[in-house]
Design an enzyme around this catalytic site. Structure first.
Site, PDB file in Angstrom:
ATOM      1  N   CYS A   2       0.594  -1.015  -0.226  1.00 25.20           N
ATOM      2  CA  CYS A   2       0.008  -0.033  -0.040  1.00 25.20           C
ATOM      3  C   CYS A   2       0.854   1.226  -0.052  1.00 25.20           C
ATOM      4  O   CYS A   2       2.058   1.180   0.306  1.00 25.20           O
ATOM      5  CB  CYS A   2      -0.823  -0.124   1.207  1.00 25.20           C
ATOM      6  SG  CYS A   2      -1.769  -1.509   1.411  1.00 25.20           S
ATOM      7  N   ARG A  27       1.544   1.848  -5.884  1.00 24.69           N
ATOM      8  CA  ARG A  27       2.017   0.586  -4.928  1.00 24.69           C
ATOM      9  C   ARG A  27       0.774  -0.304  -4.434  1.00 24.69           C
ATOM     10  O   ARG A  27       0.703  -1.331  -3.911  1.00 24.69           O
ATOM     11  CB  ARG A  27       2.388   1.403  -3.428  1.00 24.69           C
ATOM     12  CG  ARG A  27       3.477   1.987  -3.386  1.00 24.69           C
ATOM     13  CD  ARG A  27       3.869   2.792  -2.404  1.00 24.69           C
ATOM     14  NE  ARG A  27       4.489   1.754  -1.216  1.00 24.69           N
ATOM     15  CZ  ARG A  27       5.297   1.178  -0.959  1.00 24.69           C
ATOM     16  NH1 ARG A  27       6.850   1.802  -2.043  1.00 24.69           N
ATOM     17  NH2 ARG A  27       5.637   0.122  -0.219  1.00 24.69           N
ATOM     18  N   TRP A  75      -3.665  -2.093  -1.794  1.00 23.70           N
ATOM     19  CA  TRP A  75      -3.691  -3.261  -2.324  1.00 23.70           C
ATOM     20  C   TRP A  75      -4.091  -4.120  -1.277  1.00 23.70           C
ATOM     21  O   TRP A  75      -3.501  -4.624  -0.290  1.00 23.70           O
ATOM     22  CB  TRP A  75      -2.163  -3.393  -2.601  1.00 23.70           C
ATOM     23  CG  TRP A  75      -2.393  -4.826  -3.658  1.00 23.70           C
ATOM     24  CD1 TRP A  75      -2.322  -4.570  -4.919  1.00 23.70           C
ATOM     25  CD2 TRP A  75      -1.722  -6.120  -3.235  1.00 23.70           C
ATOM     26  NE1 TRP A  75      -2.281  -5.973  -5.347  1.00 23.70           N
ATOM     27  CE2 TRP A  75      -1.793  -6.673  -4.604  1.00 23.70           C
ATOM     28  CE3 TRP A  75      -1.468  -6.661  -2.091  1.00 23.70           C
ATOM     29  CZ2 TRP A  75      -1.370  -8.341  -4.521  1.00 23.70           C
ATOM     30  CZ3 TRP A  75      -1.275  -8.177  -1.927  1.00 23.70           C
ATOM     31  CH2 TRP A  75      -1.225  -8.820  -3.297  1.00 23.70           C
ATOM     32  N   ASN A 101       0.281  -0.542   6.087  1.00 29.07           N
ATOM     33  CA  ASN A 101       0.876  -1.323   4.971  1.00 29.07           C
ATOM     34  C   ASN A 101       1.486  -2.536   5.554  1.00 29.07           C
ATOM     35  O   ASN A 101       2.018  -2.485   6.387  1.00 29.07           O
ATOM     36  CB  ASN A 101       1.846  -0.486   4.027  1.00 29.07           C
ATOM     37  CG  ASN A 101       2.610  -1.372   3.117  1.00 29.07           C
ATOM     38  OD1 ASN A 101       1.981  -2.066   2.439  1.00 29.07           O
ATOM     39  ND2 ASN A 101       3.610  -0.906   2.763  1.00 29.07           N
ATOM     40  N   GLY A 102       1.074  -3.705   5.206  1.00 33.31           N
ATOM     41  CA  GLY A 102       1.862  -4.773   5.653  1.00 33.31           C
ATOM     42  C   GLY A 102       0.764  -5.770   6.150  1.00 33.31           C
ATOM     43  O   GLY A 102      -0.477  -5.578   5.831  1.00 33.31           O
ATOM     44  N   GLU A 484      10.878 -13.406 -19.769  1.00 33.31           N
ATOM     45  CA  GLU A 484      10.634 -11.782 -19.468  1.00 33.31           C
ATOM     46  C   GLU A 484       9.369 -11.143 -20.420  1.00 33.31           C
ATOM     47  O   GLU A 484       8.569 -10.720 -20.248  1.00 33.31           O
ATOM     48  CB  GLU A 484      11.721 -10.963 -19.550  1.00 33.31           C
ATOM     49  CG  GLU A 484      11.744  -9.483 -19.368  1.00 33.31           C
ATOM     50  CD  GLU A 484      10.910  -9.195 -18.040  1.00 33.31           C
ATOM     51  OE1 GLU A 484      10.906  -9.854 -17.119  1.00 33.31           O
ATOM     52  OE2 GLU A 484      10.674  -8.087 -17.800  1.00 33.31           O
ATOM     53  N   LYS A 488       5.807  -9.944 -19.373  1.00 27.30           N
ATOM     54  CA  LYS A 488       5.405  -8.580 -19.685  1.00 27.30           C
ATOM     55  C   LYS A 488       4.049  -8.673 -20.027  1.00 27.30           C
ATOM     56  O   LYS A 488       2.961  -8.041 -19.980  1.00 27.30           O
ATOM     57  CB  LYS A 488       6.197  -7.996 -20.663  1.00 27.30           C
ATOM     58  CG  LYS A 488       7.511  -7.285 -20.034  1.00 27.30           C
ATOM     59  CD  LYS A 488       7.408  -6.143 -19.326  1.00 27.30           C
ATOM     60  CE  LYS A 488       8.029  -5.886 -18.016  1.00 27.30           C
ATOM     61  NZ  LYS A 488       8.352  -6.859 -17.243  1.00 27.30           N
ATOM     62  N   GLU A 491       1.190  -9.624 -17.783  1.00 33.50           N
ATOM     63  CA  GLU A 491       0.718  -8.789 -16.625  1.00 33.50           C
ATOM     64  C   GLU A 491       0.168  -7.703 -17.504  1.00 33.50           C
ATOM     65  O   GLU A 491      -0.826  -7.008 -16.519  1.00 33.50           O
ATOM     66  CB  GLU A 491       2.002  -8.498 -15.889  1.00 33.50           C
ATOM     67  CG  GLU A 491       2.986  -7.510 -16.413  1.00 33.50           C
ATOM     68  CD  GLU A 491       4.002  -7.168 -15.215  1.00 33.50           C
ATOM     69  OE1 GLU A 491       5.139  -7.039 -15.763  1.00 33.50           O
ATOM     70  OE2 GLU A 491       3.817  -6.939 -13.987  1.00 33.50           O
ATOM     71  N   HIS A 507       9.906 -31.630 -26.468  1.00 31.67           N
ATOM     72  CA  HIS A 507       9.820 -32.413 -25.513  1.00 31.67           C
ATOM     73  C   HIS A 507       8.257 -32.220 -24.940  1.00 31.67           C
ATOM     74  O   HIS A 507       7.922 -32.506 -23.649  1.00 31.67           O
ATOM     75  CB  HIS A 507      10.611 -32.338 -24.158  1.00 31.67           C
ATOM     76  CG  HIS A 507      12.030 -32.316 -24.634  1.00 31.67           C
ATOM     77  ND1 HIS A 507      12.372 -33.923 -24.959  1.00 31.67           N
ATOM     78  CD2 HIS A 507      13.118 -31.591 -25.033  1.00 31.67           C
ATOM     79  CE1 HIS A 507      13.577 -33.668 -25.169  1.00 31.67           C
ATOM     80  NE2 HIS A 507      13.951 -32.405 -25.259  1.00 31.67           N
ATOM     81  N   LYS A 610       3.134  -2.519  -7.559  1.00 31.22           N
ATOM     82  CA  LYS A 610       4.548  -2.289  -7.785  1.00 31.22           C
ATOM     83  C   LYS A 610       5.685  -2.879  -6.815  1.00 31.22           C
ATOM     84  O   LYS A 610       6.462  -3.368  -7.122  1.00 31.22           O
ATOM     85  CB  LYS A 610       4.885  -0.750  -7.906  1.00 31.22           C
ATOM     86  CG  LYS A 610       6.228  -0.338  -8.512  1.00 31.22           C
ATOM     87  CD  LYS A 610       6.447  -0.592  -9.986  1.00 31.22           C
ATOM     88  CE  LYS A 610       7.815  -0.431 -10.234  1.00 31.22           C
ATOM     89  NZ  LYS A 610       8.160  -1.153 -11.333  1.00 31.22           N
TER      90      LYS A 610
END
Ligand code: M6R
Length: 615
Positions: A2, A27, A75, A101-102, A484, A488, A491, A507, A610
């Site tokens: 947050c 955040r 968040w 936050n947490g 990567e 990208k 997300e 395989h 983030k």
């Protein structure tokens, strides 16, 4: 996860807090709220959804003007993103407001205790207990900082807390354990925030808050103590970037701006790393060279994009130093009881420096006696502070949730660390190191050239907006680049995207290939490791024969791929190990454009934040 802001000064607190929250929205952005001390009381507003919803609420129902306030952008962890669960949380009398936050791990038993004492809790959050506990403690001691210390001593878990009390109109208190909180010291005003970006428009003078510390914020200064009440040593620093670095500067999205900033970020990360005698230097190395010479294993720990940087680092570290290197997802690391000892060097890579999984991994490594070297983009953040050595990337503030410029600078830093180890251990001669650094110095221009040729990539991305799946293939250092590229796309575009080592195709994954399925292939240079190149050209033929639409990223001048590429993306020639610095860039542009074409929010993709400060 947050974002938190606190302010006390002479300005309208609501304006300062809302501007700060805008800067911290990266955040977390599933609800937001503010509390202002005004007219001897507390005024609060909170709303589910983005900050814009809160702005509308404040427009419809304005709060009184006050000069002390706090704010939060969330968040969600405990309790869904609803108005009731949004912060701030107030006590029953409405005199205390707190943002957090947490995760407070023992909130359930604290909540039960409070209920027994007659408190009514209105949300499903772990945070709300803190407002009630603060109200109880304050009524006994009439000291907001002491009340915070007493409450913190009862909490388990990770938390940043910021609170105000209506009886103390010129005070904001904050506390920190395992979660970020920085203090801004202005002229007749003081700030608290999860990140300096929230107050950089007002002051560049900051104080790092240490672990288990409480800060009392007043207009004329701050007082920092430990949770035990003892005065704490205050470590001040000057923030060396300004507000414009965190603004969009004419771009539609931060991500576009950050992609465009990559040539400079790469060049800046190299600045001043070689001293006049031709030796590489890191920022802060508290590991004696003798210890580095004894290292018999390197372990890289990181998450997400930073983990992909670690996968690429392995190739450079093993090639240049001949030390075995493992790369592990930080979230898995400590749970498998890894074999570590004082001869293991752990490299923790993190843009934010606050990722809880990475932090816990590095703590575990240090408990086993291993030394930890951090590669980090955020000065003064927890991960570098708890490490034995640090190499800062100089990407500047990265605001978009999808990491771009931080990734490229992490790669540069990884190459530098590998060379540094080679230098200390004598596996690389000075002239060899200087030759690689010269190659690295040319990458900034190469990235710029890639950026100037991206229009066909954007056009291609728009044409694929209706597709459901995109696959990515690579070999050697191109394999993490494929991972990567897929990350990208997932997300940002919310599409099914997977990266594979091209050799693994036969395989299993080749069964996924069907008519017109877009497959991006990262082709290694035909110079150097030509065997790698030839193998991947065969892989392209195999998938094309089964109907795939091939999107080939290949070095300028590589003509062998032309007959098999439905779409060809050219990148400048680089040494094999450094190629990810140029091949990643088209994949960032591709994902950004595809997400935009699908109408997605580029800077704030759904469900993400983030900075992931919970495990
Ligand atoms: O701040 P960190 O580098 O420790 O963050 C690690 C990951 O959360 C981060 O790279 C994430 O995967 C990005 N959103 C990817 O674009």
């Amino acid at each position: 996860m947050c974002g938190i802001v606190g302010y006390v000064g002479a300005q309208a607190a609501l304006d300062v807090v809302m501007a700060g929250l805008k800067r911290l929205e990266y955040r977390g952005y599933d609800s937001a709220g503010v509390a202002i001390l005004a007219d001897g009381g507390m005024a609060a507003a909170k709303k589910a959804g983005k900050l814009a919803n809160l702005e509308k609420e404040l427009g419809d129902r304005p709060l009184p003007t006050g000069t002390t306030g706090i704010g939060h952008t969330r968040w969600a962890t405990h309790g869904g993103p609803t108005d009731a669960n949004a912060h701030p949380h107030l006590d029953n009398a409405g005199r205390v407001a707190v943002v957090h936050n947490g995760i407070i791990e023992n909130f359930a038993c604290l909540r039960a205790e409070l209920a027994e004492r007659g408190h009514t809790l209105a949300s499903e959050t772990d945070t709300e207990v803190v407002a009630h506990l603060l109200a109880e403690e304050y009524s006994a001691c009439a000291d907001p900082a002491e009340a915070m210390r007493l409450v913190c001593r009862r909490l388990e878990g990770a938390f940043t807390l910021v609170a105000v009390h209506a009886d103390e109109p010129d005070v904001v208190v904050g506390a920190r354990r395992n979660s970020p909180l920085v203090v801004g010291v202005g002229d007749g005003e003081s700030f608290l925030a999860s990140d300096v970006a929230a107050f950089i428009a007002h002051t560049r003078s900051a104080i790092e808050l240490g672990q288990d510390q409480v800060v009392e914020l007043r207009r004329d200064g701050v007082t920092v103590t430990g949770f035990d009440g003892r005065p704490a040593e205050v470590r001040s620093y000057h923030v060396d970037w300004d507000a414009s670095a965190a603004e969009m500067g004419g771009y539609d999205y931060f991500m576009l701006k950050e992609i465009a900033e990559q040539p400079k970020a790469v060049a800046d990360t190299l600045l001043g790393r070689i001293d006049p005698a031709g030796s590489l230097t890191l920022d802060e190395v508290r590991i004696p060279p003798g210890v580095l010479r004894e290292v018999d294993k390197v372990v890289v720990v990181a998450c997400g994009t930073a983990f992909h940087a670690g996968l690429i680092a392995k190739y450079a570290i093993e090639h240049w130093t001949r030390i075995p290197c493992e790369v592990e997802l930080a979230s898995e690391f400590r749970y498998r009881d890894p074999i570590l000892d004082p001869r293991s060097l752990v490299i923790a890579i993190s843009q934010s420096g606050e990722t809880m999984d990475t932090l816990m991994a590095l703590r575990h490594a240090r408990e086993q006696g291993s030394r930890v070297l951090a590669i980090c983009n955020t000065n003064g953040s927890t991960i570098p502070r708890e490490s034995d050595a640090v190499l800062y990337t100089r990407a500047g503030p990265e605001v978009a949730v999808a990491s771009t410029k931080a990734f490229l600078t992490q790669l540069v830093a990884c190459y530098l660390v590998a060379l540094y180890l080679g230098q200390v251990r004598g596996t690389k001669w000075g002239d060899e190191i200087r030759a690689v650094v010269r190659d690295l110095a040319e990458i900034s221009g190469a990235v710029q050239r890639v950026l100037e040729t991206m229009e066909p990539v954007r056009e291609l991305a728009r044409s694929l907006a209706g597709k459901g799946t995109v696959l990515f293939l690579g070999r050697h250092v191109g394999y993490p680049v494929a991972l990567e590229g897929a990350l990208k796309l997932k997300e940002l575009a919310y599409m099914h995207a997977e990266g594979f080592a091209a050799g693994e195709l036969k395989h299993g994954p080749i069964a996924l290939i069907e008519e017109d399925l877009p497959v991006v292939v990262v082709v290694p240079s035909p110079r150097g490791r030509s065997v790698l190149h030839d193998k991947i050209v065969s892989n392209i033929q195999e998938i094309r024969a089964r109907g795939a639409r091939t999107i080939v990223i290949a070095e300028e001048g590589d003509e062998t791929v032309v007959p098999y590429a439905d779409h060809l993306i050219r990148v400048p020639a680089t040494p094999t190990l450094l190629q990810p610095l140029v091949t990643t860039v088209p994949l960032q542009v591709f994902a950004c454009e595809l997400a935009t074409a699908r109408g997605n929010e580029v800077d704030q993709p759904r469900n993400l934040a983030k900075s992931v400060t919970v495990e």
